[in-house]
Design a protein around this motif. Structure first.
Motif, PDB file in Angstrom:
ATOM      1  N   SER A  34       0.798  -1.228   0.000  1.00 32.84           N
ATOM      2  CA  SER A  34       0.000   0.000   0.000  1.00 32.84           C
ATOM      3  C   SER A  34       0.833   1.281   0.000  1.00 32.84           C
ATOM      4  O   SER A  34       0.317   2.351  -0.343  1.00 32.84           O
ATOM      5  N   ASN A  35       2.120   1.186   0.363  1.00 32.90           N
ATOM      6  CA  ASN A  35       2.901   2.439   0.403  1.00 32.90           C
ATOM      7  C   ASN A  35       4.097   2.461  -0.543  1.00 32.90           C
ATOM      8  O   ASN A  35       4.761   3.487  -0.671  1.00 32.90           O
ATOM      9  N   VAL A  36       4.388   1.343  -1.214  1.00 38.43           N
ATOM     10  CA  VAL A  36       5.616   1.297  -2.009  1.00 38.43           C
ATOM     11  C   VAL A  36       5.569   2.272  -3.190  1.00 38.43           C
ATOM     12  O   VAL A  36       6.589   2.898  -3.533  1.00 38.43           O
ATOM     13  N   ALA A  37       4.407   2.437  -3.807  1.00 35.53           N
ATOM     14  CA  ALA A  37       4.319   3.373  -4.938  1.00 35.53           C
ATOM     15  C   ALA A  37       4.607   4.800  -4.475  1.00 35.53           C
ATOM     16  O   ALA A  37       5.340   5.544  -5.143  1.00 35.53           O
ATOM     17  N   ASP A  38       4.047   5.190  -3.334  1.00 35.11           N
ATOM     18  CA  ASP A  38       4.318   6.519  -2.789  1.00 35.11           C
ATOM     19  C   ASP A  38       5.794   6.678  -2.455  1.00 35.11           C
ATOM     20  O   ASP A  38       6.381   7.741  -2.686  1.00 35.11           O
ATOM     21  N   ALA A  39       6.397   5.629  -1.904  1.00 35.15           N
ATOM     22  CA  ALA A  39       7.814   5.686  -1.545  1.00 35.15           C
ATOM     23  C   ALA A  39       8.681   5.910  -2.779  1.00 35.15           C
ATOM     24  O   ALA A  39       9.632   6.702  -2.754  1.00 35.15           O
ATOM     25  N   ILE A  40       8.344   5.242  -3.858  1.00 32.67           N
ATOM     26  CA  ILE A  40       9.116   5.396  -5.096  1.00 32.67           C
ATOM     27  C   ILE A  40       8.940   6.796  -5.669  1.00 32.67           C
ATOM     28  O   ILE A  40       9.912   7.432  -6.092  1.00 32.67           O
TER      29      ILE A  40
ATOM     30  N   THR B 282      11.553  -5.419   0.341  1.00 34.31           N
ATOM     31  CA  THR B 282      10.627  -5.664   1.447  1.00 34.31           C
ATOM     32  C   THR B 282      10.786  -7.069   1.975  1.00 34.31           C
ATOM     33  O   THR B 282      11.221  -7.977   1.261  1.00 34.31           O
ATOM     34  N   SER B 283      10.415  -7.243   3.246  1.00 27.46           N
ATOM     35  CA  SER B 283      10.409  -8.563   3.868  1.00 27.46           C
ATOM     36  C   SER B 283       9.150  -8.703   4.707  1.00 27.46           C
ATOM     37  O   SER B 283       8.184  -9.321   4.293  1.00 27.46           O
ATOM     38  N   SER B 284       9.114  -8.051   5.869  1.00 27.82           N
ATOM     39  CA  SER B 284       7.933  -8.163   6.728  1.00 27.82           C
ATOM     40  C   SER B 284       6.693  -7.545   6.081  1.00 27.82           C
ATOM     41  O   SER B 284       5.564  -7.921   6.414  1.00 27.82           O
ATOM     42  N   GLY B 285       6.886  -6.613   5.144  1.00 25.61           N
ATOM     43  CA  GLY B 285       5.760  -5.951   4.492  1.00 25.61           C
ATOM     44  C   GLY B 285       4.932  -6.861   3.612  1.00 25.61           C
ATOM     45  O   GLY B 285       3.837  -6.479   3.181  1.00 25.61           O
ATOM     46  N   VAL B 286       5.429  -8.072   3.334  1.00 27.02           N
ATOM     47  CA  VAL B 286       4.657  -9.037   2.543  1.00 27.02           C
ATOM     48  C   VAL B 286       4.486 -10.340   3.330  1.00 27.02           C
ATOM     49  O   VAL B 286       4.452 -11.427   2.756  1.00 27.02           O
ATOM     50  N   GLU B 287       4.377 -10.191   4.658  1.00 28.38           N
ATOM     51  CA  GLU B 287       4.206 -11.359   5.526  1.00 28.38           C
ATOM     52  C   GLU B 287       2.871 -11.320   6.265  1.00 28.38           C
ATOM     53  O   GLU B 287       2.328 -10.249   6.555  1.00 28.38           O
ATOM     54  N   SER B 288       2.377 -12.500   6.616  1.00 28.93           N
ATOM     55  CA  SER B 288       1.185 -12.623   7.452  1.00 28.93           C
ATOM     56  C   SER B 288       1.565 -12.795   8.916  1.00 28.93           C
ATOM     57  O   SER B 288       0.750 -12.576   9.808  1.00 28.93           O
TER      58      SER B 288
ATOM     59  N   LYS C 114       0.282 -10.881  -1.066  1.00 29.49           N
ATOM     60  CA  LYS C 114       0.971  -9.630  -0.750  1.00 29.49           C
ATOM     61  C   LYS C 114       2.211  -9.451  -1.626  1.00 29.49           C
ATOM     62  O   LYS C 114       2.532  -8.333  -2.037  1.00 29.49           O
ATOM     63  N   ILE C 115       2.906 -10.527  -1.921  1.00 30.56           N
ATOM     64  CA  ILE C 115       4.069 -10.441  -2.812  1.00 30.56           C
ATOM     65  C   ILE C 115       3.634  -9.962  -4.194  1.00 30.56           C
ATOM     66  O   ILE C 115       4.238  -9.066  -4.789  1.00 30.56           O
ATOM     67  N   ALA C 116       2.558 -10.552  -4.707  1.00 25.37           N
ATOM     68  CA  ALA C 116       2.061 -10.154  -6.029  1.00 25.37           C
ATOM     69  C   ALA C 116       1.629  -8.689  -6.035  1.00 25.37           C
ATOM     70  O   ALA C 116       1.941  -7.941  -6.972  1.00 25.37           O
ATOM     71  N   ALA C 117       0.942  -8.265  -4.964  1.00 27.62           N
ATOM     72  CA  ALA C 117       0.467  -6.882  -4.893  1.00 27.62           C
ATOM     73  C   ALA C 117       1.628  -5.903  -4.767  1.00 27.62           C
ATOM     74  O   ALA C 117       1.614  -4.814  -5.364  1.00 27.62           O
ATOM     75  N   PHE C 118       2.646  -6.270  -4.001  1.00 27.84           N
ATOM     76  CA  PHE C 118       3.810  -5.391  -3.832  1.00 27.84           C
ATOM     77  C   PHE C 118       4.525  -5.197  -5.169  1.00 27.84           C
ATOM     78  O   PHE C 118       4.848  -4.065  -5.555  1.00 27.84           O
ATOM     79  N   CYS C 119       4.768  -6.293  -5.852  1.00 25.96           N
ATOM     80  CA  CYS C 119       5.485  -6.200  -7.125  1.00 25.96           C
ATOM     81  C   CYS C 119       4.690  -5.397  -8.151  1.00 25.96           C
ATOM     82  O   CYS C 119       5.248  -4.566  -8.881  1.00 25.96           O
ATOM     83  N   LYS C 120       3.375  -5.606  -8.199  1.00 21.98           N
ATOM     84  CA  LYS C 120       2.539  -4.867  -9.136  1.00 21.98           C
ATOM     85  C   LYS C 120       2.579  -3.372  -8.843  1.00 21.98           C
ATOM     86  O   LYS C 120       2.732  -2.544  -9.754  1.00 21.98           O
TER      87      LYS C 120
END
Length: 211
Positions: free
Chosen positions: A169-175, A185-191, A200-206
């Motif tokens: 949810s925040n990676v696009a803003d960060a970029i 990322t590590s914990s940002g795509v963990e349950s 979450k991995i798919a959503a982060f990469c997209k």
């Protein structure tokens, strides 16, 4: 702006490796640090490494290893990159690169503008600097972020990347804010700590790839 590179760190199973590759990551990170919930033994890391397709690079995360143990890790795992996440000096990285020819990244905790000034000592010694939140006992994977505004005008001769608290949810803003050429990322795509989430991995990469 060139496409942002994506690294998913703390890969520990074949299922998650496959999900990361399918999502289009550029780098996968394997953690060799016993205190981490994402820790892999060298034999476990080597087994996963052997399953990574050639278009994806393998990053082995280490913390303050002795020269002999580090040499053993490189021999066994055959990483494309070693990410140093402890108190390793520029001299340590320079010696490592000269001895192995393996790419060396240095993770650095960022507290303030002075942290970025301190990073200058690694120019010429590291192939990439990875700016992360300050350590809270573990080398990354803590789910905390630092003030990204510090990087808005960052210019340096060494390639760099952004880590610390990045999520789908925040990676696009960060970029957009920092212009980061690589996000990690590590914990940002963990349950749960050490348990990656395929969706979450798919959503982060997209999100990173479309920013």
């Amino acid at each position: 702006m060139a496409d942002t590179l994506v690294k998913i760190c703390g890969i520990s199973t074949l299922e998650i490796l496959a999900a990361a590759v399918k999502a289009g990551v550029d780098y996968v990170g394997l953690v060799h640090f016993e205190k981490s919930p994402r820790h892999l033994s060298l034999s476990q890391a080597a087994r996963l490494r052997g399953l990574v397709p050639p278009q994806v690079k393998v990053v082995l995360l280490v913390v303050n290893l002795s020269p002999a143990t580090l040499a053993e890790a490189v021999r066994e795992v055959r990483p494309d990159v070693v990410q140093f996440h402890g108190q390793e000096t520029p001299e340590t990285l320079a010696r490592f690169r000269a001895a192995t020819g393996v790419e060396a990244w240095r993770a650095l905790g960022v507290r303030d503008a002075g942290s970025l000034a301190d990073a200058a000592q690694f120019h010429g010694a590291a192939d990439r600097l990875l700016f992360d939140a300050p350590s809270s006992g573990l080398p990354g994977g803590n789910g905390t972020r630092f003030d990204w505004d510090l990087l808005k005008a960052y210019k340096a001769p060494t390639p760099w990347g952004l880590a610390g608290g990045l999520t789908p949810s925040n990676v696009a803003d960060a970029i957009r804010l920092t212009g980061a050429p690589l996000v990690d990322t590590s914990s940002g795509v963990e349950s749960a700590p050490g348990i990656k989430d395929v969706d979450k991995i798919a959503a982060f990469c997209k999100a990173a790839q479309q920013s």
